[in-house]
Design a protein around this motif. Structure first.
Motif, mmCIF file in Angstrom:
data_model
loop_
_atom_site.group_PDB
_atom_site.id
_atom_site.type_symbol
_atom_site.label_atom_id
_atom_site.label_comp_id
_atom_site.label_asym_id
_atom_site.label_seq_id
_atom_site.Cartn_x
_atom_site.Cartn_y
_atom_site.Cartn_z
ATOM 1 N N GLU A 21 -20.523 102.598 9.429
ATOM 2 C CA GLU A 21 -19.447 101.895 8.704
ATOM 3 C C GLU A 21 -18.237 102.816 8.530
ATOM 4 O OE1 GLU A 21 -22.613 99.515 5.774
ATOM 5 O OE2 GLU A 21 -21.618 101.355 5.155
ATOM 6 N N ASP A 57 -26.529 104.687 -3.999
ATOM 7 C CA ASP A 57 -25.458 104.093 -3.192
ATOM 8 C C ASP A 57 -24.213 104.285 -4.049
ATOM 9 O OD1 ASP A 57 -24.770 100.756 -1.785
ATOM 10 O OD2 ASP A 57 -23.573 102.600 -1.911
ATOM 11 N N LEU A 75 -21.067 103.601 -3.860
ATOM 12 C CA LEU A 75 -20.193 102.454 -4.083
ATOM 13 C C LEU A 75 -20.687 101.295 -3.244
ATOM 14 C CD1 LEU A 75 -17.946 102.602 -6.091
ATOM 15 C CD2 LEU A 75 -16.341 102.420 -4.216
ATOM 16 N N ASP A 76 -21.386 100.391 -3.909
ATOM 17 C CA ASP A 76 -21.947 99.233 -3.210
ATOM 18 C C ASP A 76 -20.932 98.102 -3.175
ATOM 19 O OD1 ASP A 76 -23.811 96.469 -3.938
ATOM 20 O OD2 ASP A 76 -24.169 97.615 -2.104
ATOM 21 N N GLY A 77 -20.844 97.443 -2.004
ATOM 22 C CA GLY A 77 -19.871 96.358 -1.891
ATOM 23 C C GLY A 77 -18.525 96.871 -1.426
ATOM 24 N N SER A 78 -18.562 97.910 -0.562
ATOM 25 C CA SER A 78 -17.309 98.565 -0.137
ATOM 26 C C SER A 78 -16.293 97.569 0.388
ATOM 27 C CB SER A 78 -17.606 99.596 0.960
ATOM 28 O OG SER A 78 -18.678 100.386 0.570
ATOM 29 N N ASN A 100 -25.207 85.117 2.671
ATOM 30 C CA ASN A 100 -23.992 84.989 3.490
ATOM 31 C C ASN A 100 -24.226 83.902 4.533
ATOM 32 O OD1 ASN A 100 -21.884 85.120 5.264
ATOM 33 N ND2 ASN A 100 -21.840 87.367 5.370
ATOM 34 N N TYR A 114 -21.634 83.866 -3.745
ATOM 35 C CA TYR A 114 -21.804 85.064 -2.936
ATOM 36 C C TYR A 114 -20.584 85.945 -3.120
ATOM 37 C CZ TYR A 114 -23.394 87.999 0.942
ATOM 38 O OH TYR A 114 -23.855 89.051 1.698
ATOM 39 N N GLY A 136 -20.528 89.171 -2.278
ATOM 40 C CA GLY A 136 -20.409 90.093 -1.155
ATOM 41 C C GLY A 136 -20.657 91.535 -1.563
ATOM 42 N N MET A 155 -23.966 93.386 -3.303
ATOM 43 C CA MET A 155 -25.335 93.138 -3.806
ATOM 44 C C MET A 155 -25.423 93.399 -5.312
ATOM 45 S SD MET A 155 -28.689 95.314 -2.876
ATOM 46 C CE MET A 155 -30.334 94.662 -3.063
ATOM 47 N N PHE A 177 -31.175 85.940 -4.589
ATOM 48 C CA PHE A 177 -30.266 86.620 -3.646
ATOM 49 C C PHE A 177 -31.095 86.959 -2.415
ATOM 50 C CE2 PHE A 177 -28.866 90.641 -1.763
ATOM 51 C CZ PHE A 177 -27.536 90.365 -1.474
ATOM 52 N N TYR A 194 -30.862 88.587 1.639
ATOM 53 C CA TYR A 194 -30.228 89.115 2.852
ATOM 54 C C TYR A 194 -31.361 89.281 3.857
ATOM 55 C CZ TYR A 194 -26.290 90.655 5.520
ATOM 56 O OH TYR A 194 -25.263 90.696 6.434
ATOM 57 N N LYS A 236 -30.048 94.116 6.678
ATOM 58 C CA LYS A 236 -28.859 94.970 6.578
ATOM 59 C C LYS A 236 -28.982 95.993 5.456
ATOM 60 C CE LYS A 236 -23.925 95.063 5.598
ATOM 61 N NZ LYS A 236 -22.667 94.361 5.367
ATOM 62 N N LEU A 237 -29.598 95.608 4.347
ATOM 63 C CA LEU A 237 -29.566 96.452 3.156
ATOM 64 C C LEU A 237 -30.561 97.593 3.249
ATOM 65 C CD1 LEU A 237 -29.132 93.533 0.651
ATOM 66 C CD2 LEU A 237 -27.371 95.069 1.525
ATOM 67 N N ARG A 238 -30.216 98.719 2.604
ATOM 68 C CA ARG A 238 -31.029 99.926 2.725
ATOM 69 C C ARG A 238 -32.138 99.948 1.684
ATOM 70 N NH1 ARG A 238 -25.830 100.232 5.204
ATOM 71 N NH2 ARG A 238 -25.334 99.320 3.193
ATOM 72 N N GLU A 287 -30.727 100.860 -2.254
ATOM 73 C CA GLU A 287 -30.223 99.506 -2.575
ATOM 74 C C GLU A 287 -31.400 98.606 -2.987
ATOM 75 O OE1 GLU A 287 -26.115 98.928 0.022
ATOM 76 O OE2 GLU A 287 -28.012 98.699 1.098
#
Ligand code: FBP
Length: 343
Positions: A75, A126, A128-131, A222, A254, A256, A258, A272, A274, A284-286, A290
């Protein structure tokens, strides 16, 4: 509550109690408490205050936009991601409470410089989640979990200390930077929420003993990924948004991020998701910084967290940045989704 944390039971502090006082009260309830946990938590809280202050005036302080670097997730790194990561590392590393850290923004385990004591805890986060929400001023957050080290006391920590299942978490939490900033945490027995008062510079207890409703009316996913989902997920989404004799149509929300979507889910109920899809076969999520911390919180509030087959807290991690599908929220809503999603 994990017996591995050196702090007493939460019980119920009166609304308006500062986070600091709440932690000290807990520490005093445990004769053998060393103050290590309280010390570490105070550093995480300080980092959250610094990040929160920068987030609230991001548009004015030239901290919007990208650094130009790409992180281990592939990313584009946001300047605020970088600032948040550096703030947490520099605030915690000198405190002597942790022996190693793991961050979404750093490929390798973060060692504690030799000049500082190597503590008994392990911190994953994390920063900053939701960058993707930063530049549009939508809610973002910081997610963290604390484990006890497995390696011998006193020496540097290792990757092995980071690759621990969620069921061994001693405390987890998040800070959401939104219309107000809130810190929500648990040591497994109950979930408490604290609201930040920038005028005083303190977090105050505002949401004691959060319990997730058994069933909600909101689903969060999403839907733009609809065509890359397995049939089971598509069938679940078609079902949940269609009214029937047994249930109303659920509403879609949503944000966007988490952390923000799960904050709403904790307070209002619902689910929720994903899932894995053709783009992200493993989700996608770690897992470590996360899904696991959020699963720990949701379970402590009476909810459920699954990867579609297994309890997320029982997944044995094999890599620092491994991903996982996520189905998390009210127990009845997750059970419905798993009926559709199960292969
Ligand atoms: P990071 O911002 O920390 O990389 O987190 C991933 C995330 O932004 C989650 O917070 C959010 O739930 C998800 O990705 C949104 O992904 P998408 O844009 O694919 O729906």
């Amino acid at each position: 509550m994990s017996s591995r944390v050196s702090i007493g039971p939460a019980e119920t502090s009166p609304v308006g109690t500062t986070l600091e006082r709440h932690l000290l009260d807990r520490q005093r309830r445990m004769a053998e408490a060393t103050g290590d946990f309280t010390g570490l938590f105070q550093q995480i809280t300080l980092a959250a205050k610094i990040i929160g202050s920068r987030v609230s005036k991001a548009g004015l302080s030239g901290i919007l936009g990208r650094t130009g670097a790409t992180n281990v997730q592939g990313e584009q790194v946001q300047k605020l991601d970088d600032f948040a990561n550096t703030t947490i590392v520099s605030t915690v590393e000198a405190g002597g409470h942790v022996c190693v850290m793991g961050s979404e923004e750093v490929e390798e385990p973060i060692a504690i410089p030799a000049q500082y004591p190597q503590g008994k805890y392990v911190l994953q986060f994390d920063p900053l989640d939701g960058s993707g929400n930063i530049d549009i001023n939508a809610s973002i957050g910081t997610i963290f979990s604390i484990h006890r080290r497995l390696s011998p006391e006193g020496g540097p920590g290792s990757l092995g200390d980071l690759l621990q299942p969620g069921r061994d978490i001693v405390a987890a939490g998040y800070i959401v930077y939104g219309s107000s900033n809130m810190l929500v945490y648990s040591t497994g027995d109950q979930v408490d929420g604290f609201t930040y008062d920038p005028g005083v510079g303190e977090f105050f207890l505002s949401h004691p003993k959060i319990r997730i409703p058994k069933r909600g009316g909101i689903y969060s996913i999403n839907e733009g990924n609809y065509h890359s989902w397995d049939e089971g997920i598509r069938n679940w989404v078609d079902w949940i948004k269609t009214p029937s004799e047994t249930k109303p149509a659920y509403r879609l929300r949503y944000i966007g991020a988490m952390v923000a979507d799960l904050h709403r889910t904790l307070l209002r109920g619902g689910i929720f998701v994903y899932p894995s899809d053709t783009k992200n076969r493993k989700g996608k999520l770690r897992l470590l910084y996360e899904a696991s911390p959020m699963a720990f919180l949701v379970e402590a509030s009476g909810g459920t967290a699954s990867d579609g087959k297994n309890r997320i807290l029982d997944i044995e991690p094999t890599a620092l940045h491994q991903r996982t599908p996520v189905f998390i929220g009210s127990p009845d809503d997750v059970a419905d989704a798993l009926r559709f999603a199960a292969p």
